[in-house]
Design a protein around this motif. Structure first.
Motif, PDB file in Angstrom:
ATOM      1  N   PRO A   1      32.589  49.176  26.162  1.00 32.34           N
ATOM      2  CA  PRO A   1      33.415  48.884  27.486  1.00 32.34           C
ATOM      3  C   PRO A   1      33.347  50.032  28.451  1.00 32.34           C
ATOM      4  CG  PRO A   1      34.744  48.356  25.541  1.00 32.34           C
ATOM      5  CD  PRO A   1      33.566  48.849  25.114  1.00 32.34           C
ATOM      6  N   LEU A   2      33.146  49.883  29.667  1.00 32.53           N
ATOM      7  CA  LEU A   2      32.973  51.015  30.544  1.00 32.53           C
ATOM      8  C   LEU A   2      34.335  51.627  31.019  1.00 32.53           C
ATOM      9  CD1 LEU A   2      29.789  50.086  32.494  1.00 32.53           C
ATOM     10  CD2 LEU A   2      30.002  51.699  30.757  1.00 32.53           C
ATOM     11  N   SER A   3      35.541  50.630  31.133  1.00 33.83           N
ATOM     12  CA  SER A   3      36.650  50.897  31.771  1.00 33.83           C
ATOM     13  C   SER A   3      37.216  52.239  31.057  1.00 33.83           C
ATOM     14  CB  SER A   3      37.777  49.720  31.638  1.00 33.83           C
ATOM     15  OG  SER A   3      38.863  50.183  32.184  1.00 33.83           O
ATOM     16  N   PRO A   4      37.304  52.515  29.749  1.00 36.65           N
ATOM     17  CA  PRO A   4      37.779  53.679  29.217  1.00 36.65           C
ATOM     18  C   PRO A   4      36.891  54.921  29.733  1.00 36.65           C
ATOM     19  CG  PRO A   4      37.743  52.107  27.735  1.00 36.65           C
ATOM     20  CD  PRO A   4      36.932  51.426  28.726  1.00 36.65           C
ATOM     21  N   LEU A   5      35.652  54.728  29.807  1.00 31.41           N
ATOM     22  CA  LEU A   5      34.757  55.924  30.162  1.00 31.41           C
ATOM     23  C   LEU A   5      35.214  56.190  31.778  1.00 31.41           C
ATOM     24  CD1 LEU A   5      32.179  57.538  29.919  1.00 31.41           C
ATOM     25  CD2 LEU A   5      31.004  55.540  30.718  1.00 31.41           C
ATOM     26  N   LEU A   6      35.346  55.066  32.715  1.00 34.06           N
ATOM     27  CA  LEU A   6      35.553  55.511  33.764  1.00 34.06           C
ATOM     28  C   LEU A   6      37.000  56.280  33.807  1.00 34.06           C
ATOM     29  CD1 LEU A   6      34.491  51.994  35.732  1.00 34.06           C
ATOM     30  CD2 LEU A   6      33.185  54.207  35.319  1.00 34.06           C
ATOM     31  N   ALA A   7      37.889  55.552  33.098  1.00 29.15           N
ATOM     32  CA  ALA A   7      39.339  56.381  33.283  1.00 29.15           C
ATOM     33  C   ALA A   7      39.346  57.834  32.780  1.00 29.15           C
ATOM     34  CB  ALA A   7      40.320  55.494  32.249  1.00 29.15           C
TER      35      ALA A   7
ATOM     36  N   ASP B   1      40.799  53.212  39.733  1.00 29.89           N
ATOM     37  CA  ASP B   1      40.677  51.790  39.823  1.00 29.89           C
ATOM     38  C   ASP B   1      39.442  51.510  39.031  1.00 29.89           C
ATOM     39  OD1 ASP B   1      40.666  49.163  40.244  1.00 29.89           O
ATOM     40  OD2 ASP B   1      40.088  49.110  42.345  1.00 29.89           O
ATOM     41  N   HIS B   2      39.827  51.556  37.666  1.00 30.41           N
ATOM     42  CA  HIS B   2      38.828  51.324  36.482  1.00 30.41           C
ATOM     43  C   HIS B   2      38.919  49.957  35.698  1.00 30.41           C
ATOM     44  CE1 HIS B   2      42.382  53.249  34.710  1.00 30.41           C
ATOM     45  NE2 HIS B   2      42.022  52.267  33.589  1.00 30.41           N
TER      46      HIS B   2
ATOM     47  N   GLN C   1      31.504  42.897  37.147  1.00 29.89           N
ATOM     48  CA  GLN C   1      31.268  44.565  37.759  1.00 29.89           C
ATOM     49  C   GLN C   1      30.664  45.191  36.345  1.00 29.89           C
ATOM     50  OE1 GLN C   1      35.323  44.769  38.786  1.00 29.89           O
ATOM     51  NE2 GLN C   1      34.998  44.658  40.872  1.00 29.89           N
ATOM     52  N   GLU C   2      31.109  44.941  35.238  1.00 32.32           N
ATOM     53  CA  GLU C   2      30.589  45.783  34.218  1.00 32.32           C
ATOM     54  C   GLU C   2      29.229  45.493  34.088  1.00 32.32           C
ATOM     55  OE1 GLU C   2      31.260  47.380  30.220  1.00 32.32           O
ATOM     56  OE2 GLU C   2      32.996  46.947  31.356  1.00 32.32           O
ATOM     57  N   ALA C   3      28.591  44.176  34.406  1.00 35.43           N
ATOM     58  CA  ALA C   3      27.254  44.116  34.272  1.00 35.43           C
ATOM     59  C   ALA C   3      26.627  44.718  35.489  1.00 35.43           C
ATOM     60  CB  ALA C   3      26.807  42.750  34.405  1.00 35.43           C
ATOM     61  N   ASP C   4      27.098  44.981  36.611  1.00 39.13           N
ATOM     62  CA  ASP C   4      26.599  45.640  37.800  1.00 39.13           C
ATOM     63  C   ASP C   4      26.582  47.121  37.447  1.00 39.13           C
ATOM     64  OD1 ASP C   4      26.058  46.571  40.196  1.00 39.13           O
ATOM     65  OD2 ASP C   4      27.799  46.377  41.172  1.00 39.13           O
ATOM     66  N   LEU C   5      27.495  47.778  36.771  1.00 37.29           N
ATOM     67  CA  LEU C   5      27.250  49.142  36.369  1.00 37.29           C
ATOM     68  C   LEU C   5      26.380  49.285  35.387  1.00 37.29           C
ATOM     69  CD1 LEU C   5      31.026  50.321  36.824  1.00 37.29           C
ATOM     70  CD2 LEU C   5      29.176  50.623  38.431  1.00 37.29           C
TER      71      LEU C   5
ATOM     72  N   ASP D   1      35.168  47.750  45.616  1.00 36.17           N
ATOM     73  CA  ASP D   1      35.735  47.115  44.405  1.00 36.17           C
ATOM     74  C   ASP D   1      35.163  48.435  43.434  1.00 36.17           C
ATOM     75  OD1 ASP D   1      32.795  47.055  43.123  1.00 36.17           O
ATOM     76  OD2 ASP D   1      32.575  45.216  44.509  1.00 36.17           O
ATOM     77  N   PRO D   2      35.536  48.638  42.177  1.00 36.97           N
ATOM     78  CA  PRO D   2      35.278  49.754  41.281  1.00 36.97           C
ATOM     79  C   PRO D   2      33.877  50.044  41.168  1.00 36.97           C
ATOM     80  CG  PRO D   2      37.051  48.350  40.390  1.00 36.97           C
ATOM     81  CD  PRO D   2      36.423  47.530  41.515  1.00 36.97           C
ATOM     82  N   ALA D   3      33.047  48.887  41.075  1.00 34.11           N
ATOM     83  CA  ALA D   3      31.721  49.051  40.686  1.00 34.11           C
ATOM     84  C   ALA D   3      31.008  49.714  42.030  1.00 34.11           C
ATOM     85  CB  ALA D   3      30.898  47.780  40.522  1.00 34.11           C
ATOM     86  N   ALA D   4      31.384  49.110  43.112  1.00 31.11           N
ATOM     87  CA  ALA D   4      30.775  49.871  44.413  1.00 31.11           C
ATOM     88  C   ALA D   4      31.375  51.348  44.521  1.00 31.11           C
ATOM     89  CB  ALA D   4      31.228  49.105  45.616  1.00 31.11           C
ATOM     90  N   HIS D   5      32.550  51.701  44.185  1.00 30.94           N
ATOM     91  CA  HIS D   5      33.127  53.036  44.022  1.00 30.94           C
ATOM     92  C   HIS D   5      32.302  53.886  43.170  1.00 30.94           C
ATOM     93  CE1 HIS D   5      35.554  56.456  44.272  1.00 30.94           C
ATOM     94  NE2 HIS D   5      35.810  56.339  42.901  1.00 30.94           N
ATOM     95  N   VAL D   6      32.035  53.362  41.932  1.00 36.53           N
ATOM     96  CA  VAL D   6      31.028  54.206  41.080  1.00 36.53           C
ATOM     97  C   VAL D   6      29.770  54.344  41.396  1.00 36.53           C
ATOM     98  CG1 VAL D   6      30.457  54.276  38.345  1.00 36.53           C
ATOM     99  CG2 VAL D   6      33.098  53.669  38.888  1.00 36.53           C
ATOM    100  N   ARG D   7      29.250  53.254  41.945  1.00 39.60           N
ATOM    101  CA  ARG D   7      27.813  53.526  42.406  1.00 39.60           C
ATOM    102  C   ARG D   7      27.600  54.643  43.394  1.00 39.60           C
ATOM    103  NH1 ARG D   7      27.967  47.971  42.623  1.00 39.60           N
ATOM    104  NH2 ARG D   7      27.914  47.901  44.787  1.00 39.60           N
TER     105      ARG D   7
END
Length: 170
Positions: free
Chosen positions: A26-32, A38-39, A45-49, A102-108
Motif C-alpha cells: 500500500p502506498l499510503s504509509p510510504l507517502l506518510a 494528504d496521503h 489514485q493508488e493505481a494512478d501512482l 488530489d493526493p495523486a496529483a500532488h505526488v506526481r
C-alpha cells in the motif's frame, strides 16, 4: 549531501515509489513516511501512482544527460500543476501543487519537481540503480562524493564477495 524537503527529499520519494513496483505494498504509509500530509488514497489514485512510478523508473540508472533531461521534462509536463506559496504553518514555504489537488496529483508534481531538482542542483548521475546483478534498486546518491554504485552496503559487500570468489575459481 543534504537535500531540502521540497527538492531532493521528493526525489527520494520517487525512488521509493519506483522500488515499490516489485512488491506493490500500500502506498499510503510510504507517502506518510515522506511527509505527504494528504496521503489517504482511493483505489483509483493508488493505481494512478503505480502507473506514475513506472514512468519515474526511466529516470534512474546510467544514461546520457540529454536523455535524462528529456525524461524529466516529460514528467514535469505530465505532472504540471499550479505551484503555490503556503502559509499553513505560519511561515512561507513552497508547494508544488494547489491546495485542492488530489493526493495523486500532488505526488506526481512533487516527485517530478524533486527529480528536476536533483538533475539541476546536484548531479544527474545521482539518480542511480544498484550495480549488483539481479538487484537494480533505484536510489538517489546522497553521498558526499556522488560516486555511489550500490543501493546499500549489503549489496556492495555481496558483490565484492562474488567478485572475489569468481577470481579464486579462475
Amino acid at each position: 549531501m543534504h537535500f531540502n524537503h521540497y527538492g531532493g527529499e521528493a526525489a527520494l520519494l520517487a525512488a521509493e515509489l519506483v522500488n515499490s513496483l516489485a512488491e506493490a505494498p500500500p502506498l499510503s504509509p510510504l507517502l506518510a513516511s515522506h511527509g505527504v500530509v494528504d496521503h489517504a488514497l482511493t483505489d483509483a489514485q493508488e493505481a494512478d501512482l503505480r502507473a506514475w512510478a513506472a514512468l519515474l523508473a526511466a529516470c534512474f540508472g546510467p544514461q546520457e544527460l540529454e536523455r535524462r533531461c528529456d525524461t524529466v521534462n516529460a514528467l514535469l509536463a505530465q505532472a504540471s500543476s499550479s505551484p503555490r506559496i503556503s502559509l499553513h504553518d505560519g511561515r512561507p514555504h513552497f508547494h508544488y501543487s494547489a491546495p485542492a489537488a488530489d493526493p495523486a496529483a500532488h505526488v506526481r508534481a512533487l516527485t517530478a519537481a524533486g527529480l528536476a531538482y536533483v538533475v539541476c542542483f546536484a548531479d544527474a548521475q545521482r539518480l542511480g540503480r544498484c550495480a549488483r546483478d539481479g538487484c537494480g534498486i533505484a536510489y538517489v546518491d546522497t553521498s558526499r562524493n556522488g560516486r555511489r554504485t550500490y543501493c546499500s552496503v549489503r549489496c556492495a559487500n555481496n558483490d565484492a564477495v562474488a567478485r572475489h570468489r569468481s577470481r579464486g575459481r579462475g
